[in-house]
Design a protein around this motif. Structure first.
Motif, PDB file in Angstrom:
ATOM      1  N   ILE A   1       0.865  -1.180   0.000  1.00  0.00           N
ATOM      2  CA  ILE A   1       0.000   0.000   0.000  1.00  0.00           C
ATOM      3  C   ILE A   1       0.902   1.231   0.000  1.00  0.00           C
ATOM      4  O   ILE A   1       1.728   1.399   0.895  1.00  0.00           O
ATOM      5  CB  ILE A   1      -0.914   0.028   1.246  1.00  0.00           C
ATOM      6  CG1 ILE A   1      -1.826  -1.203   1.232  1.00  0.00           C
ATOM      7  CG2 ILE A   1      -1.735   1.311   1.271  1.00  0.00           C
ATOM      8  CD1 ILE A   1      -2.674  -1.349   2.478  1.00  0.00           C
ATOM      9  N   LEU A   2       0.784   2.047  -1.015  1.00  0.00           N
ATOM     10  CA  LEU A   2       1.581   3.274  -1.077  1.00  0.00           C
ATOM     11  C   LEU A   2       0.696   4.455  -0.716  1.00  0.00           C
ATOM     12  O   LEU A   2      -0.378   4.643  -1.296  1.00  0.00           O
ATOM     13  CB  LEU A   2       2.151   3.485  -2.483  1.00  0.00           C
ATOM     14  CG  LEU A   2       3.132   2.432  -2.994  1.00  0.00           C
ATOM     15  CD1 LEU A   2       3.672   2.845  -4.355  1.00  0.00           C
ATOM     16  CD2 LEU A   2       4.271   2.218  -2.017  1.00  0.00           C
ATOM     17  N   TYR A   3       1.167   5.226   0.217  1.00  0.00           N
ATOM     18  CA  TYR A   3       0.402   6.384   0.662  1.00  0.00           C
ATOM     19  C   TYR A   3       0.838   7.608  -0.125  1.00  0.00           C
ATOM     20  O   TYR A   3       2.001   8.002  -0.091  1.00  0.00           O
ATOM     21  CB  TYR A   3       0.650   6.598   2.160  1.00  0.00           C
ATOM     22  CG  TYR A   3      -0.111   7.762   2.730  1.00  0.00           C
ATOM     23  CD1 TYR A   3      -1.474   7.649   2.993  1.00  0.00           C
ATOM     24  CD2 TYR A   3       0.524   8.963   3.001  1.00  0.00           C
ATOM     25  CE1 TYR A   3      -2.177   8.710   3.514  1.00  0.00           C
ATOM     26  CE2 TYR A   3      -0.173  10.043   3.513  1.00  0.00           C
ATOM     27  CZ  TYR A   3      -1.522   9.897   3.773  1.00  0.00           C
ATOM     28  OH  TYR A   3      -2.228  10.947   4.281  1.00  0.00           O
ATOM     29  N   LEU A   4      -0.057   8.193  -0.882  1.00  0.00           N
ATOM     30  CA  LEU A   4       0.310   9.312  -1.759  1.00  0.00           C
ATOM     31  C   LEU A   4      -0.227  10.647  -1.269  1.00  0.00           C
ATOM     32  O   LEU A   4      -0.058  11.662  -1.909  1.00  0.00           O
ATOM     33  CB  LEU A   4      -0.220   9.082  -3.174  1.00  0.00           C
ATOM     34  CG  LEU A   4       0.196   7.795  -3.876  1.00  0.00           C
ATOM     35  CD1 LEU A   4      -0.431   7.749  -5.266  1.00  0.00           C
ATOM     36  CD2 LEU A   4       1.696   7.673  -3.969  1.00  0.00           C
ATOM     37  N   GLY A   5      -0.937  10.618  -0.154  1.00  0.00           N
ATOM     38  CA  GLY A   5      -1.541  11.863   0.315  1.00  0.00           C
ATOM     39  C   GLY A   5      -2.993  11.931  -0.090  1.00  0.00           C
ATOM     40  O   GLY A   5      -3.884  11.494   0.638  1.00  0.00           O
TER      41      GLY A   5
ATOM     42  N   ARG B   1      -4.382   6.567  -2.126  1.00  0.00           N
ATOM     43  CA  ARG B   1      -3.486   5.451  -1.817  1.00  0.00           C
ATOM     44  C   ARG B   1      -3.412   4.568  -3.044  1.00  0.00           C
ATOM     45  O   ARG B   1      -4.391   4.391  -3.760  1.00  0.00           O
ATOM     46  CB  ARG B   1      -4.031   4.647  -0.637  1.00  0.00           C
ATOM     47  CG  ARG B   1      -3.827   5.304   0.699  1.00  0.00           C
ATOM     48  CD  ARG B   1      -4.228   4.319   1.792  1.00  0.00           C
ATOM     49  NE  ARG B   1      -4.047   4.909   3.118  1.00  0.00           N
ATOM     50  CZ  ARG B   1      -4.969   5.662   3.708  1.00  0.00           C
ATOM     51  NH1 ARG B   1      -6.107   5.921   3.097  1.00  0.00           N
ATOM     52  NH2 ARG B   1      -4.730   6.156   4.919  1.00  0.00           N
ATOM     53  N   GLU B   2      -2.243   4.011  -3.254  1.00  0.00           N
ATOM     54  CA  GLU B   2      -2.081   3.111  -4.374  1.00  0.00           C
ATOM     55  C   GLU B   2      -1.971   1.713  -3.807  1.00  0.00           C
ATOM     56  O   GLU B   2      -1.071   1.422  -3.025  1.00  0.00           O
ATOM     57  CB  GLU B   2      -0.782   3.475  -5.105  1.00  0.00           C
ATOM     58  CG  GLU B   2      -0.909   3.557  -6.601  1.00  0.00           C
ATOM     59  CD  GLU B   2       0.389   4.065  -7.197  1.00  0.00           C
ATOM     60  OE1 GLU B   2       0.373   5.183  -7.737  1.00  0.00           O
ATOM     61  OE2 GLU B   2       1.408   3.366  -7.091  1.00  0.00           O
TER      62      GLU B   2
ATOM     63  N   GLU C   1      -6.154   2.673  -7.465  1.00  0.00           N
ATOM     64  CA  GLU C   1      -5.964   3.916  -6.736  1.00  0.00           C
ATOM     65  C   GLU C   1      -7.228   4.209  -5.961  1.00  0.00           C
ATOM     66  O   GLU C   1      -8.320   4.245  -6.531  1.00  0.00           O
ATOM     67  CB  GLU C   1      -5.662   5.032  -7.734  1.00  0.00           C
ATOM     68  CG  GLU C   1      -5.143   6.288  -7.062  1.00  0.00           C
ATOM     69  CD  GLU C   1      -4.828   7.376  -8.071  1.00  0.00           C
ATOM     70  OE1 GLU C   1      -3.960   7.140  -8.936  1.00  0.00           O
ATOM     71  OE2 GLU C   1      -5.479   8.432  -8.010  1.00  0.00           O
TER      72      GLU C   1
ATOM     73  N   ASN D   1      -8.298   9.167  -1.025  1.00  0.00           N
ATOM     74  CA  ASN D   1      -8.184   9.273   0.425  1.00  0.00           C
ATOM     75  C   ASN D   1      -9.297  10.180   0.941  1.00  0.00           C
ATOM     76  O   ASN D   1      -9.088  11.340   1.240  1.00  0.00           O
ATOM     77  CB  ASN D   1      -6.805   9.830   0.773  1.00  0.00           C
ATOM     78  CG  ASN D   1      -6.552   9.800   2.268  1.00  0.00           C
ATOM     79  OD1 ASN D   1      -7.380   9.301   3.035  1.00  0.00           O
ATOM     80  ND2 ASN D   1      -5.411  10.349   2.680  1.00  0.00           N
TER      81      ASN D   1
ATOM     82  N   LEU E   1      -9.325   2.250   4.736  1.00  0.00           N
ATOM     83  CA  LEU E   1      -9.291   1.215   3.707  1.00  0.00           C
ATOM     84  C   LEU E   1     -10.082  -0.023   4.094  1.00  0.00           C
ATOM     85  O   LEU E   1     -10.778  -0.626   3.287  1.00  0.00           O
ATOM     86  CB  LEU E   1      -7.836   0.803   3.444  1.00  0.00           C
ATOM     87  CG  LEU E   1      -7.048   1.693   2.500  1.00  0.00           C
ATOM     88  CD1 LEU E   1      -5.622   1.208   2.405  1.00  0.00           C
ATOM     89  CD2 LEU E   1      -7.705   1.717   1.125  1.00  0.00           C
TER      90      LEU E   1
END
Lengths: 276, 356
Positions: free
Chosen positions: B303-307, B310-311, B325, B328, B333
């Motif tokens: 899980i990538l947090y992009l602000g 999230r990806e 994607e 947020n 989640l």
């Protein structure tokens, strides 16, 4: 800081200072001595000078010396002009295009830089004699010889200034409606002007100070100042010669100073900080 | 129908055995903003150079307002070019730079002065005309270059990655400004970039280029929503591509055995390998089997947090990878790395793409 560290840091600077002083002593020293000698009162070249007079300077102002000086000025100026005029298209071709025989042309152009001028001189003398141009030995032969040995300097400086040309300015000019000629005139030429002038100045100085080649191609009445000085030395060093030497030295210096004032030559020699 | 402002007819450019441009056909209407978009080496800048007349095409013809110009040198074409490095004349002031094109056209001094002033005002450089390029910032130089190209009222304005030397903030500002100037003047514009964001924001139409050819031409939404090829799909935005094959029932069976009832174009034969494509932001993640549409079971890998989003990277049952994607929106989640989830999407959000 400990004394040891202090000394360690200081020593290289002291060394550098001494080195620089040496350079000045050895390059400026002889000139200053020569200048001083020219003011001697007696007939011998004393240093420090004994007494003070302008008599040797008066001698130096005689046609015997002024004629070869004028001859050298003419020769140098014409050499500079022709060298630069030839260098411009040559540098363009060598820098911009890849063509058959390019390497050969580079070698031919820059070759005289590496060859002893003496050899070039002897070669030219023989050539002029063999092909029956013996009558042209003198100014014409000197001009040819000087262009051969001076042009490499002009080609180099013009090439350097071409390489500092921003990459797309010529295309930009073309897109704005400028023909090749107009682009050359309004964009390329102003941007490489310093390189051209620097090339001309280098060529002039190289021509003006040359003796190795000139000695073979001069003839009575058509003698550059350097050859004249060399010839006079056979009779020993007289204070006259000191005065002549100082004049010969000052002329190119004055010229460089004027060019530097007008076009920022130093700017070219030391880098392109102020270009554009 | 009126002649297009610019028409490229089968133009090619070869350098020895290397083919930089392999045959391009393109029509640009009057006042249109068309972007040539592609990776470096795709031939977009070469194409621009061909239009500008910096070198002749190996084959094909270029029409400017209906007139063939392929044989005309650059200075006889009616074009304005803004270069990536601006290519301002360093020995001239900003105003002299802008005036250059008018000087070459022998416009009267009085008119030149007025037009130069207007052009500098247009790019918001009024009052800076006496500066030299080296005394100006990158953004200001860019504006001078733009004014210089615009002041001659060219038939076509060519922009070669003009924003790529600017920092991010300035770049985004200039995007908007260039477009607003272009709209105001109604000038036909060809814009070259490798930046898909620029292309999407600025263009009326985008021509996506790859290996010397145009892969697809269309307006930004069409290019993004309905990419014609895998290359276009992957070059603009991101795309999940699942391997599959066309079934006799004219649907797609994925490698995992899941059948998707997607319409397949008639010219694709049964059995042909295809991709089912879906954008990460058009897919959903659900804990159980969704009712209909595309549904693939998988495990959350990372899980990538992009602000703003999230990806979620998934490992699907058949070993394929997928990305979703998730905006947020503050709701959380409801699963973590290692959880089993379903990747699902309505069929309307999926596309069938040829494998290439």
């Amino acid at each position: 800081m400990s004394f040891r560290r202090w000394r360690a840091n200081r020593a290289p600077w002291a060394l550098l200072r001494a080195f620089v002083i040496c350079i000045y002593v050895f390059s400026l020293g002889p000139i200053l001595i020569t200048a001083a000698v020219s003011f001697n009162q007696g007939t011998r070249s004393y240093f420090p000078p004994r007494g003070f007079s302008f008599r040797w300077w008066e001698r130096a102002m005689a046609p015997e010396w002024l004629d070869p000086l004028w001859f050298s000025l003419k020769l140098g100026s014409l050499t500079a002009l022709i060298s630069t005029a030839l260098a411009l298209p040559l540098a363009f071709a060598l820098y911009r295009y890849r063509f058959r025989g390019r390497e050969a042309l580079v070698a031919l152009t820059l070759g005289p830089l590496m060859l002893p001028t003496l050899v070039t001189g002897v070669g030219l003398l023989q050539l002029f004699q063999i092909v029956g141009l013996r009558d042209y030995i003198g100014f014409a032969a000197l001009l040819v010889g000087h262009v051969v040995i001076c042009m490499p300097f002009a080609v180099r400086t013009v090439t350097i200034s071409l390489s500092t040309l921003p990459p797309n300015v010529e295309l930009a000019a073309a897109s704005l409606g400028a023909t090749r000629l107009a682009t050359l005139r309004h964009v390329v030429f102003p941007l490489i002007k310093t390189g051209l002038i620097a090339g001309a100045v280098f060529a002039f100085i190289h021509s003006f100070t040359d003796v190795n080649l000139s000695i073979f191609l001069a003839r009575p009445g058509e003698i550059p100042i350097t050859v004249k000085i060399l010839g006079f030395l056979e009779f020993g060093f007289a204070p006259t010669l000191a005065a002549v030497a100082v004049i010969t030295l000052l002329l190119p210096l004055v010229l460089v100073a004027i060019v530097e004032r007008v076009s920022g030559l130093g700017d070219f020699i030391y880098g392109d900080r102020n270009r554009g | 129908m009126a002649e297009p402002a610019l028409r490229l007819a089968g133009i090619e450019k070869h350098y020895g055995a290397t083919v930089a441009v392999a045959g391009i056909d393109l029509e640009v209407q009057d006042g249109e903003f068309v972007t040539l978009l592609g990776p470096s080496g795709c031939g977009k800048t070469t194409t621009l150079g061909l239009i500008a007349g910096f070198f002749p095409p190996t084959a094909g013809e270029i029409y400017l307002r209906g007139k063939p110009v392929a044989d005309l040198p650059s200075f006889k074409r009616d074009i304005g070019v803004v270069f990536q490095d601006y290519a301002l004349f360093p020995h001239m002031t900003a105003a002299e730079n802008v005036a250059f094109g008018l000087r070459m056209r022998r416009v009267a001094p009085g008119e030149t002065a007025q037009r130069v002033k207007d052009a500098l005002d247009l790019v918001k450089l009024g009052g800076l005309g006496d500066r030299r390029p080296l005394q100006m910032s990158g953004g200001q130089r860019q504006r001078v270059a733009l004014a210089r190209a615009l002041v001659i009222n060219p038939a076509v304005l060519l922009l070669d990655e003009p924003l790529s030397n600017l920092d991010l903030k300035l770049r985004e500002e200039m995007r908007v400004e260039i477009v607003s100037i272009q709209r105001r003047l109604g000038i036909t514009t060809i814009f070259v970039t490798h930046d898909q964001g620029e292309a999407l924001v600025m263009s009326d139409r985008i021509a996506v280029m790859n290996a010397g050819r145009i892969e697809q031409v269309g307006d930004p939404a069409a290019i993004y929503e309905t990419p014609a090829t895998r290359f276009v799909a992957e070059f603009i935005g991101r795309m999940n591509l699942f391997n599959g094959a066309v079934t006799p029932a004219r649907g797609v069976r994925l490698a995992s055995g899941v059948e998707v009832a997607l319409p397949v174009p008639d010219d694709v034969a049964t059995g042909t390998a295809v991709h089912v494509a879906i954008r990460p932001e058009r897919a959903r993640l659900t804990p159980g089997t969704p009712g209909d549409g595309l549904a693939l079971m998988g495990k959350v890998r990372r899980i990538l947090y992009l602000g703003a989003a999230r990806e979620i990277h998934l490992e699907l049952a058949d070993g394929e990878r997928g990305v979703v994607e998730v905006r947020n929106d503050g709701s959380g989640l409801g699963f973590a790395e290692g959880s089993e989830v379903w990747l699902s999407a309505p069929l309307a959000n999926c596309r069938v793409l040829p494998v290439r």
